[in-house]
Design an enzyme around this catalytic site. Structure first.
Site, mmCIF file in Angstrom:
data_model
loop_
_atom_site.group_PDB
_atom_site.id
_atom_site.type_symbol
_atom_site.label_atom_id
_atom_site.label_comp_id
_atom_site.label_asym_id
_atom_site.label_seq_id
_atom_site.Cartn_x
_atom_site.Cartn_y
_atom_site.Cartn_z
ATOM 1 N N THR A 91 57.817 -42.708 -77.728
ATOM 2 C CA THR A 91 58.575 -43.955 -77.803
ATOM 3 C C THR A 91 59.401 -43.930 -79.082
ATOM 4 O O THR A 91 58.852 -43.804 -80.180
ATOM 5 C CB THR A 91 57.629 -45.163 -77.819
ATOM 6 O OG1 THR A 91 56.808 -45.123 -76.649
ATOM 7 C CG2 THR A 91 58.416 -46.461 -77.837
ATOM 8 N N PHE A 108 54.742 -44.543 -69.711
ATOM 9 C CA PHE A 108 54.416 -45.962 -69.514
ATOM 10 C C PHE A 108 52.903 -46.088 -69.311
ATOM 11 O O PHE A 108 52.437 -46.666 -68.333
ATOM 12 C CB PHE A 108 55.173 -46.524 -68.304
ATOM 13 C CG PHE A 108 56.669 -46.534 -68.478
ATOM 14 C CD1 PHE A 108 57.298 -47.570 -69.141
ATOM 15 C CD2 PHE A 108 57.440 -45.484 -67.988
ATOM 16 C CE1 PHE A 108 58.679 -47.573 -69.309
ATOM 17 C CE2 PHE A 108 58.821 -45.480 -68.146
ATOM 18 C CZ PHE A 108 59.447 -46.532 -68.815
ATOM 19 N N GLU A 124 46.410 -47.611 -72.260
ATOM 20 C CA GLU A 124 45.154 -47.014 -72.713
ATOM 21 C C GLU A 124 44.025 -47.540 -71.837
ATOM 22 O O GLU A 124 43.941 -48.721 -71.543
ATOM 23 C CB GLU A 124 44.897 -47.349 -74.182
ATOM 24 C CG GLU A 124 45.820 -46.594 -75.124
ATOM 25 C CD GLU A 124 45.318 -46.606 -76.555
ATOM 26 O OE1 GLU A 124 44.091 -46.525 -76.771
ATOM 27 O OE2 GLU A 124 46.159 -46.703 -77.467
ATOM 28 N N CYS A 171 50.638 -49.304 -79.920
ATOM 29 C CA CYS A 171 51.921 -49.332 -79.213
ATOM 30 C C CYS A 171 52.652 -50.660 -79.353
ATOM 31 O O CYS A 171 53.675 -50.737 -80.021
ATOM 32 C CB CYS A 171 51.698 -49.008 -77.735
ATOM 33 S SG CYS A 171 51.197 -47.299 -77.439
ATOM 34 N N ARG A 185 43.267 -48.976 -83.857
ATOM 35 C CA ARG A 185 44.508 -49.231 -84.590
ATOM 36 C C ARG A 185 44.953 -50.672 -84.377
ATOM 37 O O ARG A 185 45.081 -51.140 -83.259
ATOM 38 C CB ARG A 185 45.606 -48.266 -84.128
ATOM 39 C CG ARG A 185 45.391 -46.815 -84.554
ATOM 40 C CD ARG A 185 46.451 -45.911 -83.971
ATOM 41 N NE ARG A 185 46.381 -45.834 -82.523
ATOM 42 C CZ ARG A 185 47.248 -45.181 -81.759
ATOM 43 N NH1 ARG A 185 48.270 -44.551 -82.323
ATOM 44 N NH2 ARG A 185 47.093 -45.157 -80.444
#
Length: 444
Positions: free
Chosen positions: A122, A153, A156, A267, A337
């Site tokens: 990305t 696309f 997770e 993300c 994260r």
């Protein structure tokens, strides 16, 4: 076909294994020898449902191999996917392209034969054109090097499914080239195309923006229902019922309309910030001014959960024993994260609470980020003598907890549902005080 995948993190390892599963011969390449040594024996260095068995199967079959050698990769194939991380730049909103540029700078000088580089990462719009110019200057093959962008696309927790049965394939191509990049990518994805997965061939900029725009829209939808949640509380309305009503409108849909602790991970947060930063560089910052509020609403949810915990403990958490169920930013992942759950747990500890935390998969990663928290071996141990239980990641095993059985462990039957994932009536019938953001204030 033969192809390489540069970068063997979450995206790269998944893409490499899935391309092998589709029948191709694949080499994963990374500069980290320890990561490669694990992958070579079929060990995935992170948790993703279904990936471990698939990777092991393809390593054993010989279709999937790994290396730290760029020279070996160039000799192996002339189709190279780049799937490295593009994290948020430290101290800024913009994306850090260091890893991406490093791959290009090392790979391009080795390309003496026609080749195709395909970006999966990305990136800010305009990156592909910059990469193409940079790579062609470095590559001995010059103009015979083609650049394409085919963004991922992936969700997770569902990455294998999303790669092998995607809802769309996007291929961005530069104009005026031979068309070799499109031909090779159609061959790579032929099985998916035969299964009638929609494929959209477009320009490089549109392909880059497609991933950023999709994430920005999802983030907006999540923050919208959380903003409405803040209105529901003083108004005496129920945000869960409201979301169900909105979701029945086919123009809106129910997905991503669950009020709660908000989004995190590697993300959505960094991608919406990178999009805002790039819009500013292009002189279009006003076009995405709303994303600043989306980001603000999302971060505010963590503060509100801490406030709810204070409320549950009589106004202060100082000296309280709190159980936090969940450390990963979402279920079916060990990714911590920008995890809302860990953020809340850390803040509660700073305010004087004794916090005990449990997550089915993310314990090791959580310990590295917050080593001072107490870590339990299971949900019941985390809840032992707790003054309140906070469910902050929507794992199935937390949803399935027996509230009557758990009541024998805690000191106070108070549960804070940070993900609106528990059955409220079931917990209240077992004598628990049920609290969640977006419910009428008077019911707390």
């Amino acid at each position: 076909m033969r192809c390489t995948v540069f970068g063997t993190g979450y995206l790269g390892a998944t893409h490499a294994a899935c391309m092998a599963e589709l029948g191709h011969e694949v080499m994963g390449v990374d500069v980290d020898p320890s990561k490669i040594s694990k992958l070579e024996v079929g060990e995935v260095p992170f948790y993703e449902p279904g990936l471990q068995d698939m990777l092991q199967r393809n390593v054993d079959s010989g279709r999937l191999s790994f290396s730290t050698s760029y020279e070996e990769a160039v000799g192996f194939a002339d189709l190279h996917f780049i799937a490295v991380g593009t994290p948020q730049r430290r101290g800024e909103y913009a994306a850090d392209l260091t890893q991406l540029l490093s791959v290009v700078d090392r790979l391009a000088p080795l390309l003496t034969e026609p080749a195709v580089l395909v970006g999966k990462s990305t990136v800010p719009v305009g990156t592909a054109e910059m990469i193409a110019e940079r790579a062609r200057k470095l590559a001995p093959v010059g103009g015979a090097l083609e650049i394409a962008w085919s963004p991922e696309f992936l969700r997770e927790g569902f990455a294998v499914q999303d790669t092998l049965t995607p809802d769309r394939l996007v291929i961005g191509l530069a104009s005026g080239l031979s068309g070799r990049a499109e031909d090779l990518l159609r061959k790579v994805y032929q099985k998916l195309i035969d299964e009638e997965v929609p494929i959209i061939i477009t320009d490089l900029a549109t392909a880059e923006l497609s991933k950023s725009a999709a994430n920005a829209f999802l983030a907006t939808k999540i923050s919208f229902i959380n903003a409405i949640s803040e209105i529901c509380e003083p108004a005496g309305a129920n945000v869960s019922d409201l979301a169900n009503i909105l979701g029945l409108d086919p123009r809106i849909g129910r997905s991503f309309l669950t009020s709660g602790l908000g989004f995190g991970g590697g993300c959505l947060p960094k991608d919406i910030r990178a999009l805002m930063a790039r819009a500013g560089e292009l002189g279009a910052s006003e076009a995405l001014h709303s994303l600043r509020e989306v980001d603000s609403i999302n971060m505010r949810r963590r503060t509100k959960m801490v406030e709810l915990a204070r409320h549950a403990c009589g106004g202060s958490v100082l000296g309280a024993r709190l159980a936090v169920l969940g450390a990963a930013f979402k279920a079916r992942s060990d990714d911590v994260r920008d995890s809302p759950a860990l953020s809340v747990a850390g803040q509660l500890q700073l305010e004087g609470a004794a916090v005990s935390i449990f997550d089915p998969q993310a314990m090791d990663n959580a310990r590295r980020v917050f080593p001072t928290l107490n870590y339990a071996t299971n949900s019941f141990e985390a809840c032992e003598r707790a003054d309140a239980v906070l469910v902050l990641t929507e794992w199935s095993e937390f949803k399935d907890l027996d509230p009557s059985e758990l009541a024998t462990t805690v000191r106070s039957r108070v549960v804070l549902d940070g993900r609106q994932c528990l059955e409220q009536a079931r917990w209240e019938d077992a004598g628990w005080r049920y609290l969640a953001m977006g419910l009428p204030t008077i019911n707390r």
